[in-house]
Design a protein around this motif. Structure first.
Motif, short mmCIF file in Angstrom:
data_model
loop_
_atom_site.label_atom_id
_atom_site.label_comp_id
_atom_site.label_asym_id
_atom_site.label_seq_id
_atom_site.Cartn_x
_atom_site.Cartn_y
_atom_site.Cartn_z
N THR A 50 0.81 -1.21 0.00
CA THR A 50 0.00 0.00 0.00
C THR A 50 0.85 1.27 0.00
O THR A 50 0.33 2.34 -0.24
N VAL A 51 2.15 1.16 0.28
CA VAL A 51 3.03 2.32 0.30
C VAL A 51 3.90 2.29 -0.94
O VAL A 51 4.98 1.75 -0.97
N ARG A 52 3.39 2.87 -2.02
CA ARG A 52 4.12 2.89 -3.29
C ARG A 52 3.85 4.22 -3.97
O ARG A 52 2.78 4.80 -3.83
N ASN A 53 4.81 4.68 -4.73
CA ASN A 53 4.57 5.83 -5.62
C ASN A 53 3.95 5.27 -6.88
O ASN A 53 4.58 4.50 -7.59
N GLN A 54 2.76 5.63 -7.16
CA GLN A 54 2.10 5.11 -8.37
C GLN A 54 1.08 6.12 -8.86
O GLN A 54 0.59 6.92 -8.10
N THR A 55 0.81 6.06 -10.11
CA THR A 55 -0.15 6.98 -10.70
C THR A 55 -1.56 6.44 -10.64
O THR A 55 -2.51 7.19 -10.56
N GLU A 56 -1.70 5.13 -10.68
CA GLU A 56 -3.02 4.51 -10.62
C GLU A 56 -3.04 3.46 -9.52
O GLU A 56 -2.09 2.72 -9.35
N GLU A 71 4.94 -4.64 -17.44
CA GLU A 71 4.38 -3.35 -17.84
C GLU A 71 4.96 -2.17 -17.04
O GLU A 71 5.01 -1.05 -17.53
N HIS A 72 5.40 -2.42 -15.80
CA HIS A 72 5.85 -1.35 -14.90
C HIS A 72 7.13 -1.75 -14.15
O HIS A 72 7.14 -1.74 -12.91
N PRO A 73 8.21 -2.06 -14.85
CA PRO A 73 9.41 -2.52 -14.15
C PRO A 73 9.97 -1.48 -13.17
O PRO A 73 10.46 -1.84 -12.10
N GLU A 74 9.88 -0.20 -13.51
CA GLU A 74 10.42 0.84 -12.63
C GLU A 74 9.70 0.83 -11.29
O GLU A 74 10.31 0.98 -10.24
N HIS A 81 13.55 -1.88 -4.06
CA HIS A 81 14.57 -1.07 -3.40
C HIS A 81 14.09 -0.62 -2.02
O HIS A 81 14.85 -0.65 -1.05
N LEU A 82 12.84 -0.20 -1.91
CA LEU A 82 12.27 0.20 -0.62
C LEU A 82 12.33 -0.95 0.37
O LEU A 82 12.71 -0.78 1.53
N PHE A 83 11.99 -2.16 -0.09
CA PHE A 83 12.03 -3.32 0.79
C PHE A 83 13.48 -3.60 1.23
O PHE A 83 13.73 -3.86 2.41
N TYR A 188 17.99 4.04 -6.76
CA TYR A 188 17.67 2.68 -7.13
C TYR A 188 17.88 2.54 -8.62
O TYR A 188 17.96 3.52 -9.35
N PHE A 189 17.99 1.32 -9.07
CA PHE A 189 18.22 1.10 -10.50
C PHE A 189 17.37 -0.05 -10.97
O PHE A 189 16.92 -0.87 -10.17
N VAL A 190 17.13 -0.12 -12.26
CA VAL A 190 16.43 -1.23 -12.88
C VAL A 190 17.49 -2.07 -13.58
O VAL A 190 18.08 -1.61 -14.55
#
Length: 193
Positions: A50-56, A71-74, A81-83, A188-190
């Protein structure tokens, strides 16, 4: 007679007496165990889903799926990275060590003990490694075997959702495991193939 299908409360001594008569013990752990270490659960208030930066908004059951990752690797790697950052500032708690002690006692005494965890934080392995130092000559654990890869797939702990410390290429170009991000920083990096 007690209905054995209902949860029962017992003291540590009562639990030890019950377990002492068993030849096969199966332990299943989940997010609640690591919550005592400071790792948030996934679905609760302030949970990791529930704690994520997301647009939708995304349903928790959809978020950590392969399709969502493609669809959303970043976003998935930001969560990863947060974990990792959260994990790096915490450690196994007394419950992890108690389970490790029980597991090693069982191995030493010929009792089959299966530990299955839904947790990805590696805390069961860390506790087993630390506790096993007193049993090295008695119990040959798979992670003490120098031929064993250092990440994942320990016989002593079945991690059904994987382990945050290792990854595999999602392009299926190899089955080799790789360590996850070693240095946790503010960036963080992908990773790419």
């Amino acid at each position: 007679a007690k209905d054995l299908a209902l949860p029962q409360t017992s003291t540590a001594e009562e639990a030890a007496q019950i377990l002492a008569t068993k030849k096969n013990i199966y332990f299943l752990t989940g997010a609640g165990l690591s919550a005592a270490s400071g790792i948030p659960t996934f679905r609760g208030d302030g949970g990791l889903w529930t704690v994520r930066n997301q647009t939708e908004p995304v349903k928790a059951q959809d978020f950590l799926t392969y399709n969502y990752f493609k669809e959303h690797p970043e976003e998935i790697w930001r969560w990863h990275h947060l974990f990792m950052k959260t994990k790096s500032s915490h450690s196994p708690n007394i419950s992890h060590y108690a389970i490790a002690e029980l597991q090693l006692f069982c191995i030493k005494n010929g009792i089959d003990f299966t530990l299955v965890t839904q947790n990805i934080d590696n805390y069961h392995i860390e506790a087993l490694e630390k506790v096993s130092n007193k049993y090295k000559e008695v119990i040959p654990l798979s992670f003490l075997n120098p031929k064993h890869e250092k990440y994942g797939f320990y016989d002593e702990c079945i991690e059904i959702h994987g382990n945050i410390l290792y990854m595999r290429c999602d392009e299926n170009c190899t089955n080799q495991l790789y360590p996850s991000q070693k240095n946790v920083s503010d960036e963080y990096f992908v990773p790419c193939c």
